[in-house]
Design a protein around this motif. Structure first.
Motif, PDB file in Angstrom:
ATOM      1  N   MET A  10       0.828  -1.204   0.000  1.00 49.15           N
ATOM      2  CA  MET A  10       0.000   0.000   0.000  1.00 49.15           C
ATOM      3  C   MET A  10       0.859   1.250   0.000  1.00 49.15           C
ATOM      4  SD  MET A  10      -3.121  -1.026   2.593  1.00 49.15           S
ATOM      5  CE  MET A  10      -3.836   0.604   2.495  1.00 49.15           C
ATOM      6  N   ARG A  11       1.971   1.215   0.699  1.00 47.19           N
ATOM      7  CA  ARG A  11       2.873   2.376   0.676  1.00 47.19           C
ATOM      8  C   ARG A  11       3.396   2.597  -0.737  1.00 47.19           C
ATOM      9  NH1 ARG A  11       5.352  -0.076   5.366  1.00 47.19           N
ATOM     10  NH2 ARG A  11       4.546   0.834   7.282  1.00 47.19           N
ATOM     11  N   LYS A  12       3.713   1.508  -1.412  1.00 50.14           N
ATOM     12  CA  LYS A  12       4.256   1.620  -2.770  1.00 50.14           C
ATOM     13  C   LYS A  12       3.209   2.173  -3.736  1.00 50.14           C
ATOM     14  CE  LYS A  12       6.362  -1.148  -6.446  1.00 50.14           C
ATOM     15  NZ  LYS A  12       6.785  -2.517  -6.859  1.00 50.14           N
ATOM     16  N   ASP A  13       1.977   1.725  -3.603  1.00 46.15           N
ATOM     17  CA  ASP A  13       0.923   2.126  -4.538  1.00 46.15           C
ATOM     18  C   ASP A  13       0.395   3.529  -4.273  1.00 46.15           C
ATOM     19  OD1 ASP A  13       1.041  -0.234  -5.925  1.00 46.15           O
ATOM     20  OD2 ASP A  13      -0.584  -1.196  -4.800  1.00 46.15           O
ATOM     21  N   PHE A  14       0.369   3.937  -3.002  1.00 44.79           N
ATOM     22  CA  PHE A  14      -0.336   5.164  -2.648  1.00 44.79           C
ATOM     23  C   PHE A  14       0.556   6.276  -2.097  1.00 44.79           C
ATOM     24  CE2 PHE A  14      -3.443   1.679  -2.193  1.00 44.79           C
ATOM     25  CZ  PHE A  14      -4.348   2.087  -3.159  1.00 44.79           C
ATOM     26  N   SER A  15       1.860   6.118  -2.187  1.00 50.33           N
ATOM     27  CA  SER A  15       2.747   7.190  -1.751  1.00 50.33           C
ATOM     28  C   SER A  15       2.888   8.240  -2.844  1.00 50.33           C
ATOM     29  CB  SER A  15       4.136   6.639  -1.395  1.00 50.33           C
ATOM     30  OG  SER A  15       4.072   5.845  -0.235  1.00 50.33           O
ATOM     31  N   CYS A  16       2.977   9.481  -2.422  1.00 47.05           N
ATOM     32  CA  CYS A  16       3.175  10.588  -3.364  1.00 47.05           C
ATOM     33  C   CYS A  16       4.594  10.548  -3.910  1.00 47.05           C
ATOM     34  CB  CYS A  16       2.921  11.912  -2.638  1.00 47.05           C
ATOM     35  SG  CYS A  16       2.952  13.366  -3.706  1.00 47.05           S
ATOM     36  N   HIS A  17       4.744  10.673  -5.198  1.00 45.65           N
ATOM     37  CA  HIS A  17       6.061  10.668  -5.817  1.00 45.65           C
ATOM     38  C   HIS A  17       6.768  12.006  -5.575  1.00 45.65           C
ATOM     39  CE1 HIS A  17       4.360   7.591  -8.914  1.00 45.65           C
ATOM     40  NE2 HIS A  17       4.661   7.029  -7.757  1.00 45.65           N
ATOM     41  N   PRO A  18       8.086  11.992  -5.507  1.00 45.93           N
ATOM     42  CA  PRO A  18       8.811  13.269  -5.348  1.00 45.93           C
ATOM     43  C   PRO A  18       8.465  14.245  -6.463  1.00 45.93           C
ATOM     44  CG  PRO A  18      10.292  11.411  -5.007  1.00 45.93           C
ATOM     45  CD  PRO A  18       9.009  10.829  -5.513  1.00 45.93           C
ATOM     46  N   GLY A  19       8.071  15.461  -6.086  1.00 45.29           N
ATOM     47  CA  GLY A  19       7.721  16.489  -7.060  1.00 45.29           C
ATOM     48  C   GLY A  19       6.328  16.391  -7.631  1.00 45.29           C
ATOM     49  N   GLU A  20       5.557  15.379  -7.241  1.00 47.18           N
ATOM     50  CA  GLU A  20       4.202  15.203  -7.766  1.00 47.18           C
ATOM     51  C   GLU A  20       3.246  16.158  -7.048  1.00 47.18           C
ATOM     52  OE1 GLU A  20       1.412  11.388  -8.951  1.00 47.18           O
ATOM     53  OE2 GLU A  20       2.497  11.316  -7.051  1.00 47.18           O
ATOM     54  N   HIS A  21       2.409  16.839  -7.825  1.00 46.48           N
ATOM     55  CA  HIS A  21       1.454  17.759  -7.218  1.00 46.48           C
ATOM     56  C   HIS A  21       0.403  16.963  -6.444  1.00 46.48           C
ATOM     57  CE1 HIS A  21      -1.677  20.891  -6.899  1.00 46.48           C
ATOM     58  NE2 HIS A  21      -0.650  21.720  -6.956  1.00 46.48           N
ATOM     59  N   ILE A  22      -0.103  17.542  -5.377  1.00 45.07           N
ATOM     60  CA  ILE A  22      -1.017  16.830  -4.487  1.00 45.07           C
ATOM     61  C   ILE A  22      -2.260  16.357  -5.218  1.00 45.07           C
ATOM     62  CG2 ILE A  22      -2.507  17.076  -2.460  1.00 45.07           C
ATOM     63  CD1 ILE A  22      -0.399  18.948  -1.292  1.00 45.07           C
ATOM     64  N   VAL A  23      -2.843  17.210  -6.055  1.00 45.76           N
ATOM     65  CA  VAL A  23      -4.082  16.823  -6.735  1.00 45.76           C
ATOM     66  C   VAL A  23      -3.827  15.704  -7.741  1.00 45.76           C
ATOM     67  CG1 VAL A  23      -3.975  18.487  -8.645  1.00 45.76           C
ATOM     68  CG2 VAL A  23      -6.192  17.790  -7.736  1.00 45.76           C
ATOM     69  N   THR A  24      -2.651  15.687  -8.355  1.00 47.87           N
ATOM     70  CA  THR A  24      -2.284  14.596  -9.265  1.00 47.87           C
ATOM     71  C   THR A  24      -2.109  13.299  -8.484  1.00 47.87           C
ATOM     72  OG1 THR A  24      -1.148  16.201 -10.678  1.00 47.87           O
ATOM     73  CG2 THR A  24      -0.664  13.896 -11.065  1.00 47.87           C
ATOM     74  N   TRP A  25      -1.499  13.402  -7.313  1.00 52.10           N
ATOM     75  CA  TRP A  25      -1.337  12.242  -6.434  1.00 52.10           C
ATOM     76  C   TRP A  25      -2.692  11.689  -5.996  1.00 52.10           C
ATOM     77  CZ3 TRP A  25      -2.059  13.044  -0.845  1.00 52.10           C
ATOM     78  CH2 TRP A  25      -1.914  11.870  -0.102  1.00 52.10           C
ATOM     79  N   LEU A  26      -3.611  12.574  -5.603  1.00 53.45           N
ATOM     80  CA  LEU A  26      -4.932  12.130  -5.181  1.00 53.45           C
ATOM     81  C   LEU A  26      -5.651  11.379  -6.303  1.00 53.45           C
ATOM     82  CD1 LEU A  26      -6.274  15.207  -3.168  1.00 53.45           C
ATOM     83  CD2 LEU A  26      -5.629  12.983  -2.244  1.00 53.45           C
ATOM     84  N   LEU A  27      -5.598  11.917  -7.511  1.00 53.14           N
ATOM     85  CA  LEU A  27      -6.261  11.272  -8.640  1.00 53.14           C
ATOM     86  C   LEU A  27      -5.642   9.904  -8.927  1.00 53.14           C
ATOM     87  CD1 LEU A  27      -8.340  11.352 -10.915  1.00 53.14           C
ATOM     88  CD2 LEU A  27      -6.673  12.600 -12.308  1.00 53.14           C
ATOM     89  N   ARG A  28      -4.346   9.809  -8.813  1.00 56.58           N
ATOM     90  CA  ARG A  28      -3.672   8.518  -9.029  1.00 56.58           C
ATOM     91  C   ARG A  28      -4.105   7.506  -7.968  1.00 56.58           C
ATOM     92  NH1 ARG A  28       1.042   6.572  -7.198  1.00 56.58           N
ATOM     93  NH2 ARG A  28       1.764   8.604  -6.420  1.00 56.58           N
ATOM     94  N   CYS A  29      -4.258   7.956  -6.721  1.00 59.65           N
ATOM     95  CA  CYS A  29      -4.718   7.066  -5.653  1.00 59.65           C
ATOM     96  C   CYS A  29      -6.138   6.570  -5.929  1.00 59.65           C
ATOM     97  CB  CYS A  29      -4.664   7.787  -4.303  1.00 59.65           C
ATOM     98  SG  CYS A  29      -2.992   8.091  -3.691  1.00 59.65           S
ATOM     99  N   TRP A  30      -6.994   7.464  -6.443  1.00 55.68           N
ATOM    100  CA  TRP A  30      -8.342   7.038  -6.805  1.00 55.68           C
ATOM    101  C   TRP A  30      -8.294   5.966  -7.889  1.00 55.68           C
ATOM    102  CZ3 TRP A  30     -13.384   6.906  -5.751  1.00 55.68           C
ATOM    103  CH2 TRP A  30     -14.245   6.548  -6.782  1.00 55.68           C
ATOM    104  N   ASP A  31      -7.505   6.194  -8.917  1.00 51.94           N
ATOM    105  CA  ASP A  31      -7.422   5.246 -10.030  1.00 51.94           C
ATOM    106  C   ASP A  31      -6.833   3.901  -9.595  1.00 51.94           C
ATOM    107  OD1 ASP A  31      -8.543   7.037 -11.820  1.00 51.94           O
ATOM    108  OD2 ASP A  31      -6.605   7.829 -12.492  1.00 51.94           O
ATOM    109  N   LYS A  32      -6.053   3.902  -8.529  1.00 48.82           N
ATOM    110  CA  LYS A  32      -5.455   2.650  -8.032  1.00 48.82           C
ATOM    111  C   LYS A  32      -6.354   1.932  -7.024  1.00 48.82           C
ATOM    112  CE  LYS A  32      -0.512   3.361  -8.782  1.00 48.82           C
ATOM    113  NZ  LYS A  32      -0.296   2.043  -9.405  1.00 48.82           N
TER     114      LYS A  32
END
Length: 246
Positions: free
Chosen positions: A1-23
């Motif tokens: 879960m840490r691997k799938d849902f961790s924010c990538h370095p430099g990734e914008h928060i809203v982009t991270w949130l959308l990626r978490c939804w898609d996963k």
């Protein structure tokens, strides 16, 4: 879960949130203690602390949204950076990111509001941000979309329209040419026009050129004489044609 849902370095928060939804963050139910064990998902101490704050069982998606909302209680502090997009995939991505931002400030315990970014209705402020990012080729297609009142389209409906418009742009030239060829082949008087057209164009070009140079001037006479007797003139007195023309 840490691997799938961790924010990538430099990734914008809203982009991270959308990626978490898609996963699949919405399908994972966690107690507060379990959420705390995930560590730093957002790479932001304020958000990470808020993710595990509520003890009851909640989906990871709701925890992420409430964590961001607690970190940024004022919507003006949480922005989606606009950027021009050149294809509909990136356009849909940006529209979905704007929808995620809307979800952050929805009432989390209201069961009437959507939790899916694709089901969010396009608000006027959200639509204005999106329209500013569109390339000129999409402007006409989006100009007819009405984002006022209860009849405003959802993100998914706008995405479908963009996809159809993109497909029509890519298929129209081919289909138009195919229809034209079929129409010509059915015609009884059909004959390949290419060769005749090229010959006619060449004839017009030569005629125009000759009219220009065949005026009653020494320069016009010299140009045609050199064209027709170039080989003889090169031998004349051992001098090259370019010297004579000069």
């Amino acid at each position: 879960m840490r691997k799938d849902f961790s924010c990538h370095p430099g990734e914008h928060i809203v982009t991270w949130l959308l990626r978490c939804w898609d996963k699949g963050a919405s399908s994972l139910e966690l107690e507060g203690k379990e959420a705390k064990q995930l560590g730093s998902l957002a790479r932001d101490g304020g958000i990470d602390k808020a993710i595990g704050k509520r003890e009851q069982v909640l989906s990871l998606w709701r925890r992420l949204l409430s964590g961001v909302r607690e970190r940024y209680p004022f919507s003006d502090d949480f922005v989606c950076y606009p950027g021009k997009w050149t294809n509909y995939e990136r356009g849909i991505q940006y529209l979905r990111e704007l929808a995620v931002r809307e979800l952050v400030y929805y009432e989390p315990d209201d069961e009437q509001v959507p939790t899916d970014p694709d089901e969010v209705q396009c608000s006027q402020s959200m639509w204005r941000k999106f329209v500013r990012s569109v390339p000129s080729s999409y402007a006409n297609s989006l100009a007819i979309v009405d984002c006022k009142g209860k009849e405003a389209p959802t993100v998914d409906e706008v995405a479908v329209r963009l996809r159809q418009y993109e497909e029509s742009l890519s298929s129209f030239p081919v289909s138009a040419v195919e229809k034209l060829i079929k129409r010509l082949e059915k015609s009884k008087s059909y004959s390949p026009p290419v060769q005749a057209s090229v010959s006619a164009i060449r004839g017009k070009r030569v005629s125009a050129q000759e009219r220009e140079y065949r005026g009653y001037t020494p320069r016009g006479t010299l140009w045609f004489y050199l064209r027709d007797h170039g080989e003889d003139m090169r031998k004349w007195d051992g001098k090259p044609t370019s010297s004579l023309a000069a």
